[in-house]
Each structure stands twice: as structure tokens, then as C-alpha cells.
Design an enzyme around this catalytic site. Structure first.
Site, PDB file in Angstrom:
ATOM      1  N   ASP A  81     -36.373  68.583 -56.231  1.00 31.72           N
ATOM      2  CA  ASP A  81     -37.136  68.077 -57.374  1.00 31.72           C
ATOM      3  C   ASP A  81     -37.897  69.185 -58.083  1.00 31.72           C
ATOM      4  OD1 ASP A  81     -38.315  66.260 -59.145  1.00 31.72           O
ATOM      5  OD2 ASP A  81     -40.047  66.016 -57.848  1.00 31.72           O
ATOM      6  N   ASP A 261     -36.208  68.157 -65.535  1.00 33.74           N
ATOM      7  CA  ASP A 261     -36.535  67.530 -64.256  1.00 33.74           C
ATOM      8  C   ASP A 261     -35.283  67.110 -63.498  1.00 33.74           C
ATOM      9  OD1 ASP A 261     -37.769  66.326 -62.136  1.00 33.74           O
ATOM     10  OD2 ASP A 261     -38.355  64.529 -63.227  1.00 33.74           O
TER      11      ASP A 261
END
Length: 403
Positions: A81, A261
Site C-alpha cells: 500500500d 495509491d
């Protein structure tokens, strides 16, 4: 998931320390495999768990890496992430204390768009592969969590995102795993790269995480990397945030700041830009999938969606703007439906777009900590026909999937 990570370690070099004396850096570039996985929990479908948010608002079509913790190690499948900076474990596989475990006696917590955890902060040895370890790595060990169908998260976002996660030290921030690899002289540069590929499979070992340099695998066919400084605009600047313009055909639909992201599946754009995209594509919002739907005729007329980042333009061809039609059932769509992967997010958040996996799978991305910049390059998949069921049998995707 990957049962045990295997690294492709390339070369050694001598790097200069701050004082100018030579210091050996064992592995200037470390390449690790990732697995793309779609995983459900508690009977929740994809769209119910993929609501607009900053990071990890979905856990369905994301990439995981197998990481060992402790000596001897217990392996955990962690979500990779870029939208968070804390590494934590324990949501599925329990944490096992070993001789390298150290309990800081501090409470750590993290909150994502539709997930959260709370637990104890430990430091421990992290193992990515045989011989590649990070010592004294801060790790959250969850005692309570929700919305997480994997073991936890490997946070590779800017370290400022760790601030406020330790209750007793709200101003404290951690060095991320990338930072620690660099400061422990395992890599020559504190940067990380991501290489994804489109796939029509629910699970696929087709991702690569690169620490310390740029991928050199000729099969990736990476073009020249163009960098842009991270944005200075409020809120987006805390993340791997950039400024960009987005145009559809000849129509500008957005000029704003937002995020890159890897913990997000779709591309999100602020609501007024979304309405422009919807109108110009002739799409309708499908009530079942909550995705934009277009007819085959509209798909045939679909124009490139262009992302103007710095001095470069990165285009998503029509095929790159649609959900993989082989996987329509995952979003509760009809078999012959054509669904777009652009979604709306609310105005007023000061994050007007999020470039998630469906963008990143078409480009190689680099996150440079030292220079506070993000880089992109084309790959063999940038213009590949990957999502349309009418893809030609000799396309790169069908060859890769053995069809």
C-alpha cells in the site's frame, strides 16, 4: 498468495556514505514478486467494500507480498500500500513471539476508508527472502481489526502518514520499510517501484515490487521514466500526491491535485469531473454494479482518457477504461456488460483524484523518497488489449494467461 517470496538480486556496488567513505551496499536493486488476489470476507461483494476513500477502501483486486516476521519467521500475506506508512500484521495469521521480538508496550492504531486496526507496537526482524532482512522494524500487531481479509498491510507511503498512529506519542513517525532497507545499507537508493500487469484471472502472480532502483527485466519493456515533484497542495501533499490535468478526447475534465495509491482498485475523480466524463462518454450509471455502463456502440466510439502529468501525457486506451469483462460477475454485472472503471468521489476533500490499480497496471511507477517525486513510464501493457472479451488470441494477455 505467494507462499514464500523469492527475490532476484542484482549486482553489488560501493556507495559513498555521508562522510564520503566507501560503504558496501549488498543489493542496489531488490526485485520481489507480488500476487494479485481478489478475496472476499463476510459475504461482502466487491462494490459494497469499494467506496471512495483515501487508501485501502477496497481489499479485492490488490497485490500482496509474502513477508516473514521473526526468527524463525512466520509468513504473512500483506497488502502492498502506497497510501499508508505503517506495517502491521495479525488480521488472519497470529503473531508468534521469537527471540527477535520486542514489545514496546505502546498501543498503535490505524484507520483506513473502510478498515481499521488497533494493537501493540513491536519491533522485529522482517524477512523478504533468504538473506534479505530488515532488523528492528516497527510492526503493529493487531488485537482488533475490521474490514481486512488479508494478514495486514505493508505500508510504503511517505513516513509522515505514520504520525498519530501511536497513542502515547501522537507526533511520532516511523521510518518505513523502504527507509530501513536504505539506512541498513541493503539498497543503494530509498525508492520503490511497482510493476503490474492486466489479467483476466482472479489470482495471478504477475506483480513486481522493486526496492532501491529501477526494474531491469527486459520483459517489462519499460520506457523512459518521467518524474514529477509531489504536490504542495494541502492534504494531497501528505501522500504520494501529484498535480495533473485529465482530458477525455479534446475535453478537459479536471485540473487538480490527488493521489497515486496501490491500495485502491479503481480511478476516482471528483464529482463534477465524473459528470463531465459520464456525459462525454454517453455512459449511464448502472444501479446493480454502481459503475458507469456503456453500450457496444458507445464503446466503439470511446476516446482516450489522458492524464497530463508534468510534461508527459499518459493515455488510457478504450480497453484500459473498462472493467475486465471476464470478471463482470465479481461486480454483479451481466456477462455481456461493458463497465467503466472511473468512479466518483465527493468534492471538498482536497483530494480530487485517486489513481488506483487500473491506472498503475498500465504504467511502471516509481516513488522516490529522497527527491519527493513520483515517476511513470510506459510498459508492454500500456496499450495492450486486456479487458475486452473479444481480445485477439495472439494478444500479450492471452499468451500470458495460456489461452
Amino acid at each position: 498468495m505467494i507462499s514464500a517470496a523469492r527475490s532476484l538480486l542484482t549486482g553489488t556496488l560501493l556507495a559513498l556514505s555521508i562522510t564520503g567513505s566507501p560503504v558496501e551496499v549488498r543489493n542496489p536493486t531488490i526485485t520481489l514478486p507480488m500476487t494479485r488476489r481478489i478475496k472476499f470476507s463476510n459475504g461482502t461483494n466487491l462494490m459494497q467494500r469499494d467506496r471512495a476513500g483515501i487508501s485501502l477502501e477496497n481489499f479485492q483486486m490488490i497485490y500482496c507480498i509474502s513477508v516473514g516476521v521473526g526468527i524463525p519467521p512466520t509468513y504473512y500475506d500483506l497488502v502492498v500500500d502506497t497510501g499508508s506508512a505503517v506495517t502491521w500484521i495479525g488480521a488472519s495469521t497470529p503473531y508468534k513471539l521469537t527471540g527477535t521480538s520486542y514489545d514496546t508496550e505502546k498501543v498503535i492504531q490505524g484507520t483506513y476508508a473502510s478498515a481499521s486496526f488497533i494493537g501493540k507496537l513491536f519491533t522485529d526482524t522482517v524477512i523478504f527472502s533468504d538473506g534479505l532482512t530488515v532488523t528492528k522494524m516497527p510492526i503493529g500487531v493487531a488485537s482488533e481489526w475490521k474490514g481486512m481479509p488479508h494478514d495486514g498491510v505493508l505500508g510504503i507511503g511517505p513516513r509522515i502518514l505514520s504520525r498519530g498512529t501511536v497513542k502515547s506519542a501522537p507526533s511520532k513517525q516511523f521510518l518505513t520499510v523502504t527507509d530501513r532497507l536504505f539506512f541498513q545499507r541493503k539498497i543503494s537508493q530509498p525508492l520503490v517501484g511497482l510493476y503490474f500487469q492486466p489479467s483476466t484471472l482472479e489470482e495471478d502472480d504477475n506483480g513486481t515490487l522493486i526496492f532501491g532502483g529501477v526494474a531491469t527485466d527486459p520483459d517489462f519493456n519499460i520506457g523512459s521514466i518521467a518524474y514529477i515533484a509531489t504536490t504542495a497542495r494541502p492534504r494531497s501533499s501528505r501522500y504520494w500526491g501529484i498535480d495533473q490535468r485529465i482530458t477525455y478526447g479534446n475535453t478537459e475534465i479536471l485540473d487538480a491535485a490527488g493521489l497515486v495509491d496501490s491500495g485502491t482498485t479503481f480511478i476516482y475523480i471528483v464529482s463534477d469531473a465524473f459528470e463531465k466524463y459520464k456525459a462525454t462518454t454517453g455512459a449511464n450509471l448502472d444501479p446493480m454494479t454502481e459503475l458507469l455502463s456503456i453500450t457496444p456502440e458507445k464503446y466503439g466510439a470511446l476516446q482516450p482518457l489522458k492524464f497530463h502529468i508534468g510534461e508527459q501525457t499518459y493515455s488510457l486506451i478504450p480497453d484500459a477504461q473498462i472493467w475486465p469483462r471476464h470478471l463482470n460477475y465479481l461486480v454483479e454485472g451481466v456477462d455481456d456488460g461493458i463497465y467503466l472503471v472511473i468512479k466518483s468521489r465527493p468534492a471538498g476533500t482536497r483530494i480530487d483524484f485517486i489513481l488506483g490499480y487500473v491506472f498503475l497496471q498500465r504504467f511502471y511507477s516509481v516513488f522516490d523518497i529522497t527527491n519527493s517525486r513520483v515517476g511513470f513510464a510506459t510498459t508492454r501493457w500500456t496499450d495492450a488489449i486486456a479487458n475486452d472479451v473479444t481480445a485477439k488470441p495472439d494478444s500479450p494477455l492471452t499468451q500470458m494467461n495460456g489461452q
